[in-house]
Design a protein around this motif. Sequence first.
Motif, short mmCIF file in Angstrom:
data_model
loop_
_atom_site.label_atom_id
_atom_site.label_comp_id
_atom_site.label_asym_id
_atom_site.label_seq_id
_atom_site.Cartn_x
_atom_site.Cartn_y
_atom_site.Cartn_z
N ASN A 119 1.02 -1.55 -0.14
CA ASN A 119 0.59 -0.33 -0.32
C ASN A 119 0.91 0.72 -0.46
N ILE A 120 0.53 2.32 -0.43
CA ILE A 120 1.15 3.47 -0.05
C ILE A 120 0.26 4.19 0.28
N VAL A 121 1.32 4.88 1.10
CA VAL A 121 0.77 6.10 1.70
C VAL A 121 1.32 7.57 1.13
N VAL A 141 -4.12 6.97 1.57
CA VAL A 141 -3.53 5.08 1.54
C VAL A 141 -4.36 5.01 0.15
#
Lengths: 526, 473
Positions: free
Chosen positions: B83-85, B95
């Motif tokens: 997941n890219i925050v 997110v």
Amino acid sequence: MTRPRPHTIHHVTQNGGLYKRPFNEAFEETPMLVAVLTYVGYGVLTLFGYLRDFLRHLRIEKCHRATEREEQKDFVSLYQDFENFYTRNLYMRIRDNWNRPICSVPGARVDIMERQSHDYNWSFKYTGNIIKGVINMGSYNYLGFARNTGACQEAAARVLEQYGVGVCSTRQEIGNLDKHEELEKLVASFLGVEAAMTYGMGFATNSMNIPALVGKGCLILSDELNHASLVLGARLSGATIRIFKHNNMQSLEKLLKDAIVYGQPRTRRPWKKILILVEGIYSMEGSIVRLPEVIALKKKYKAYLYLDEAHSIGALGPTGRGVVDYFGLDPEDVDVMMGTFTKSFGASGGYIGGKKELIDYLRTHSHSAVYATSLSPPVVEQIVTSMKCIMGQDGTTLGKECIQQLAENTRYFRRRLKEMGFIIYGNEDSPVVPLMLYMPAKIGAFGREMLKRNIGVVVVGFPATPIIESRARFCLSAAHTREILDTALKEIDEVGDLLQLKYSRHRLVPLLDRPFDETTYEETED
Amino acid sequence: MATAAEQWVLVEMVQALYEAPAYHLILEGILILWIIRLLFSKTYKLQERSDLTVKEKEELIEEWQPEPLVPPVPKDHPALNYNIVSGPPSHSIVVNGKKCVNFASFNFLGLLDNPRVKAAALASLKKYGVGTCGPRGFYGTFDVHLDLEDRLAKFMKTEEAIIYSYGFATIASAIPAYSKRGDIVFADRAACFAIQKGLQASRSDIKLFKHNDMADLERLLKEQEIEDQKNPRKARVTRRFIVAEGLYVNTGAICPLPELVKLKYKYKARIFLEESLSFGVLGEHGRGVTEHFGINIDDIDLISANMENSLASIGGFCCGRSFVIDHQRLSGQGYCFSASLPPLLAAAAIEALNIMEENPGLFAVLKEKCKRIHKALQGISGLKVVGESFSPALHLQLEESTGSREKDIKLLQEIVNQCMSRSIALTQARYLEKEEKCLPPPSIRVVVTVEQTEEELERAAATIKEVAQAVLL
């Protein structure tokens, strides 16, 4: 006795065209008298150690160490008495040379907090004085990025304001920030590999990823002088470990041949894979790995290469891309390129670069990605800014200048020390300069004398080095100007005369002071 | 003169030969012949088998094919795509482009985006830069580090504290510094991975007892006692340790510390307590599980915690009596051979400690919220809550497993994804399946922080209920 070392070898090898530049490494043999006196010194210290221990046992001498609780006196003792013999009786005497607290940026000059001890180094008190402007020859600041002003610091401050300091989660859960993705792309392009992955601690990068790559049934061939993190990673993996002599390609080839021909011990099954662990620059010896030969061997015997560039990334090579760049080789030949951001980038953390399959596998199976926190955002920004500066992507030539300055400083410093008559180990191009002290008393004396003259040096003895080969280790930096180096050299010269450290029997002929130019030829004086 | 003396000796020798008994001469003769034979015979090296020719060896080298360095990873591996925050992982987190309420970061006291903490870190950045460029022994000790160690020791009311630059490395370096080959460590089955690595590095005898089961631990200790009586000499030099966590990260359970202390004195084993989850959470002032149970902190030999949860910084520390802690300064691998903690992170931790000391009310608030969500999550069909009511990190496990771990993980991931699309950020608890000693069942991690409001807690519980119903039925 002394480790078997050939007489002063100057390896100016061209080795069948593998090396594109001369490889000058020398380890001068310990003079016999010095070796004998060193053993005598240790012998005397040991005797006194036994005497002191005896007096402590009889309560004639006060025991300064902390003791076990009354309620737990009947538990099995936590430490063996013998284990701490060296610490109590030898290390304690010269303990003030280590753990010196500083209170400024660890740049070319640093401020050290003054400490005093009234009980022979058992405890320290801070006098409140600060020794300002000590020339720093101990910090790993190769390209001079340890600064509290400038583009890197401003960028890091901006990111700190926005992101805060902590991450509070692991990479695989919810700790993967966009900043980490950006950093990994940049690292991959810097190294010239397909993909890269970064971790929060350099030590942990080795100890948590080597077990992910190899396991039982695999063979690890590790250099004699590898760092503790590589040794720990190799041990935790469960693979069989075999050690080859330091930087010795014949020893490595023999191990490779025997491993493939005879297979695993007792069962004779073939090994699943063979991993060679080497470092770019060995920080205690100042030697550079013979990478062209290692790669040739690796290709011939189908082994895999794990290169730990903790000290060499940023510090070697015309564009600062490490030991692969230094030898002009292809980064794709190294299977696993590992390094840390602590030394040349002025930050913290580690990385691994390689093919996309490798990085995909590490993303899913690395211990660090699953259980350990990711890098802190301002630290990431510092790495990004400093890396862009080295690559020249920030629009200035600052990176290139730093790399050239470091190379000049290295050559100059090493040459001058050799001319003065000290025994210096290692490769001519390595910014880590070990100066041999040998005798235990000189370890403490050298450290203290240099501090009196406002120069901070690092001295190392047993167990980081073999027992009679204690040394002082200088770490050069691009931040050191010629004046700073000259001041330092003058003081080292004085202290060298005072402590009689000029053991070398092969003094170099002093060069006329010419600017750094590889095409200059040497003039001999008669 | 010299030749005369030589001749004189020679005459004596020849005389002795004549006078010697026959068997003596024969024996001497045989010995001389044997020595000559040994000198000229071929030396054998045991390792080298002389039955392979050079050509055969080359063929073997040609034929050998190693495995690929890494096996290929399937594209749909659940852990491959992270997941890219975007932006800080604070209470309101973005997110994969979607703004959510954060129920997944271990930011228990909400100090991650606290302005005071940021200001302290900024001041430190302006003074020291980012990195320390050296290990503690070589000009890497800053006054901030000494300050932080001092403050931590005072806060925990112990004699000394030591800080590490990475949370994982803290307990993984502390255990092997004391426990060596031949020593015995009694560890809980559900101990976290860092403890497992520390135990592996120590090469000691590991005896695992059932999770939180004091009867099982006592049984193992008794067995060891019987062994000791058989071999008292060995027992006198074998150290014993009990390793437990204050609040277990894998199960959310609390360790029964009073019983552990009783067992410690009965069977003479030292206790190492890992308080990553309970530091800054349990106890009236946030001092952890010792304060929670009211136990004298000197009874615990070593407390280790990381500063990455409540203190919202990076790194870890160990605290205890000087007698115990000082040893790590020369034998802790992660301390001696690694660069020290960047000063800005240490300054952030000091400021966070200040805030903790000034607002002891925070811990009661956190406890309240934990109890609330624990209650609200009960009764979800298909999912059960695992963990104490006051534990800020809970697990939601499937009540009935489908039978295959992969399918379970897929189901839980579906629940997580749907919650995410409804603005509740959750995550599955991640494990390395092949490496864990006792692999916990797949679960969703729910983390409670002081920043979450009542409505958010209620909404989260309601969302999870809805989604679980939709996915599992």
